[in-house]
Design an enzyme around this catalytic site. Structure first.
Site, PDB file in Angstrom:
ATOM      1  N   HIS A  27      -0.443  -8.049   9.071  1.00 37.64           N
ATOM      2  CA  HIS A  27      -0.584  -6.636   8.703  1.00 37.64           C
ATOM      3  C   HIS A  27      -0.293  -5.679   9.865  1.00 37.64           C
ATOM      4  O   HIS A  27       0.448  -4.712   9.724  1.00 37.64           O
ATOM      5  CB  HIS A  27      -1.998  -6.347   8.184  1.00 37.64           C
ATOM      6  CG  HIS A  27      -2.469  -7.314   7.136  1.00 37.64           C
ATOM      7  ND1 HIS A  27      -1.645  -7.810   6.163  1.00 37.64           N
ATOM      8  CD2 HIS A  27      -3.684  -7.878   6.898  1.00 37.64           C
ATOM      9  CE1 HIS A  27      -2.329  -8.637   5.383  1.00 37.64           C
ATOM     10  NE2 HIS A  27      -3.564  -8.693   5.812  1.00 37.64           N
TER      11      HIS A  27
ATOM     12  N   LYS B 288       0.854  -1.200   0.000  1.00 43.90           N
ATOM     13  CA  LYS B 288       0.000   0.000   0.000  1.00 43.90           C
ATOM     14  C   LYS B 288       0.888   1.247   0.000  1.00 43.90           C
ATOM     15  O   LYS B 288       1.868   1.321   0.744  1.00 43.90           O
ATOM     16  CB  LYS B 288      -0.928   0.006   1.225  1.00 43.90           C
ATOM     17  CG  LYS B 288      -2.015  -1.073   1.151  1.00 43.90           C
ATOM     18  CD  LYS B 288      -2.952  -0.991   2.342  1.00 43.90           C
ATOM     19  CE  LYS B 288      -3.857  -2.196   2.436  1.00 43.90           C
ATOM     20  NZ  LYS B 288      -5.123  -2.090   1.756  1.00 43.90           N
TER      21      LYS B 288
HETATM   22  C1  BG6 Z   1      -6.698  -9.994   4.513  1.00 47.75           C
HETATM   23  C2  BG6 Z   1      -7.568 -10.676   5.540  1.00 47.75           C
HETATM   24  O1  BG6 Z   1      -5.359 -10.357   4.700  1.00 47.75           O
HETATM   25  O2  BG6 Z   1      -6.827  -8.574   4.652  1.00 47.75           O
HETATM   26  C3  BG6 Z   1      -9.015 -10.238   5.386  1.00 47.75           C
HETATM   27  O3  BG6 Z   1      -7.471 -12.081   5.389  1.00 47.75           O
HETATM   28  C4  BG6 Z   1      -9.124  -8.729   5.429  1.00 47.75           C
HETATM   29  O4  BG6 Z   1      -9.824 -10.810   6.410  1.00 47.75           O
HETATM   30  C5  BG6 Z   1      -8.148  -8.095   4.440  1.00 47.75           C
HETATM   31  O5  BG6 Z   1     -10.463  -8.368   5.086  1.00 47.75           O
HETATM   32  C6  BG6 Z   1      -8.119  -6.577   4.608  1.00 47.75           C
HETATM   33  O6  BG6 Z   1      -7.343  -6.015   3.581  1.00 47.75           O
HETATM   34  P1  BG6 Z   1      -7.621  -4.516   3.080  1.00 47.75           P
HETATM   35  O7  BG6 Z   1      -6.557  -4.257   2.074  1.00 47.75           O
HETATM   36  O8  BG6 Z   1      -9.007  -4.516   2.488  1.00 47.75           O
HETATM   37  O9  BG6 Z   1      -7.541  -3.638   4.294  1.00 47.75           O
END
Ligand code: BG6
Length: 492
Positions: A240, A182
């Site tokens: 994340h 990102k």
């Molecule tokens: C993924 C998870 O890694 O990230 C999901 O498995 C989650 O559950 C997603 O919804 C969120 O990603 P972003 O980019 O939409 O914030």
């Protein structure tokens, strides 16, 4: 980049007609081609069990890419160029002889620079790598991209990584955490290390605490069984959130180069203070959404979702993490993530310390609040610093003060900038063998080590998820978690 390194000339997508490929990987490849960033002559092979012949697959792909919100329409010339790169290969991923067929069909040679993208279940990672090696398709210039989850615990992640390592050198393994692709996450590096202003304050002397929130409005989106084995802690925090925490907390790397950055992140992961059963009661909260409403629309509870049943899986987690090193000793990092929250956003808040002494006699209704910095990653990308200001005008009661935002909106600063898909950056980097934004094995395992401690603490303390209504900010215990330590969740 090392002189020996070759830019990939072929991308093979295992699971080429799966959800991730159609929603993210192919649209990203198309956009890279549109921006003339794919190397000339690069070919793309979609390999999967029941994949149609190339012509029919191209039709399907064109529809899928055109439907992607990040793709501003399909351009005829670009599509022609893109479609000419594509081929499909139907194959059983667990059948060794099919790899020989893959090699023949694509005319692969021992020293080709092929990028294998494993957009399949991690259960298959070991056998795919083994089969590629046995078929002679893993030459010195090949690379393998792996998606999360890399295991569900330290032990299982070691099994996955170990099985891959039997066939592929660690330097050729690219583990994706799509948050690192990102734009604003990378901007965090610029904010911290391209400005001299912040660094003197970026430690326990200047910062009171840090908050990281990833709030989602979606539920489990039709993948109840997968999610139920994982839960918010494993699905979002292990990867994340800890990556974001590392980028906020790490020491300045000597150079923006893969080992330098990843070494610094690893030190943070290894400095995370483990939590025992008594501490998880004080420093963690688990929640699970019950029926409620999102944007005025009723939504079911977690256990009533399609494929669901009564379960002890958390869809919300809040934690108070601590980093035991000189820079951060005593500075809490509050982490919070949940599904079915009222708003979708990802934010990092840096709460600075109060001024040491106030010289102002403040009239009623006026506060002297500490500075705070908000880094918003999504949906908009912006950075806001709240500074104290004098409210203009005369008063007989002293100086009236108010916190006002200094705002850096990326959309305003770069009006022509197209917000891309995180995978564009990651695929491009993998093609060029730039490992900086990929996660190294030791990072994954250090993160699991800390997460395993929390899971064990939950089990020992019998901590089950508390219910929260869909459309709320999680269980009330989440507010108590910060308040217990004299803080409150900040919300822009
Ligand atoms: C993924 C998870 O890694 O990230 C999901 O498995 C989650 O559950 C997603 O919804 C969120 O990603 P972003 O980019 O939409 O914030």
């Amino acid at each position: 980049m090392d002189e020996q390194v070759r830019v990939s000339s072929r991308v093979v997508l295992f699971g080429g007609n799966g959800d991730l490929s159609l929603r993210m990987l192919f649209p990203s490849l198309y956009l890279l081609d549109r921006d003339r960033l794919l190397p000339d002559g690069l070919t793309i092979v979609a390999a999967a069990r029941a994949i149609p012949e190339t012509g029919a697959f191209c039709e399907e792909l064109r529809r899928a890419i055109g439907a992607n919100a990040s793709v501003p329409g399909i351009d005829g010339d670009v599509w022609q160029r893109f479609a000419a790169r594509l081929a499909t290969c139907p194959m059983e991923l667990e059948r060794p002889e099919d790899y020989t067929r893959l090699g023949q069909r694509c005319g692969m040679k021992a020293d080709d620079a092929t990028l294998y993208y494993l957009a399949v279940s991690p259960k298959l990672y070991g056998s795919i790598c083994r089969n590629l090696k046995a078929a002679g398709l893993l030459g010195p210039h090949c690379r393998v991209v792996l998606e999360k989850p890399i295991g569900f615990s330290l032990q299982t992640s070691r099994q996955v990584n170990g099985a891959v390592a039997e066939a592929v050198d660690e330097d050729a393994v690219f583990r994706v955490d799509h948050y690192l692709g990102k734009e604003t996450v990378q901007n965090l590096l610029a904010l911290r290390f391209a400005n001299s202003l912040l660094e003197p304050l970026w430690n326990r002397n200047g910062i009171d605490h840090v908050q990281i929130t990833i709030a989602e409005t979606v539920g489990v989106e039709g993948r109840w069984s997968y999610y139920d084995e994982s839960g918010a802690l494993r699905d979002m925090v292990q990867n994340h959130m800890l990556q974001l925490l590392c980028l906020v907390a790490m020491e300045p790397p000597v150079v923006l180069e893969s080992h330098a950055v990843r070494d610094e992140k690893l030190k943070i992961l290894r400095s995370l203070r483990p939590m025992n059963a008594a501490e998880v009661r004080q420093k963690s909260v688990r929640g699970q959404y019950a029926a409620g409403a999102i944007n005025g629309k009723p939504v079911p509870g977690y256990s009533e979702e399609e494929g669901g049943r009564a379960s002890n899986c958390e869809t919300f987690v809040a934690l108070r993490a601590e980093i035991d090193n000189w820079r951060w000793r005593g500075v809490p990092f509050y982490l919070r993530t949940g599904k079915r929250m009222p708003k979708r956003y990802t934010e990092i808040f840096i709460q600075f310390r109060d001024v040491p002494h106030s010289i102002f006699a403040l009239p009623p209704g006026s506060n002297l609040t500490a500075n705070k910095l908000m880094i918003r990653l999504q949906p908009e990308e912006e950075i806001t610093l709240w500074m104290m200001n004098k409210v203009p005008g005369l008063t007989s009661e002293g100086t009236r003060l108010q916190a006002l935002p200094l705002n850096l909106s990326r959309t305003n600063a770069f009006p022509n900038y197209r917000r891309g898909i995180a995978y564009e950056r990651l695929i491009l980097d993998a093609i060029h063998c730039n490992r900086t934004l990929f996660v190294r094995r030791d990072e994954v395992e250090a993160a699991w080590g800390w997460i395993d401690g929390i899971v064990a603490g939950w089990q020992a303390a019998g901590l089950t998820p508390q219910s929260y209504s869909a459309g709320s900010w999680g269980p009330s215990a989440s507010f108590a978690l910060t308040e217990r330590f004299g803080h409150t969740w900040l919300d822009s």
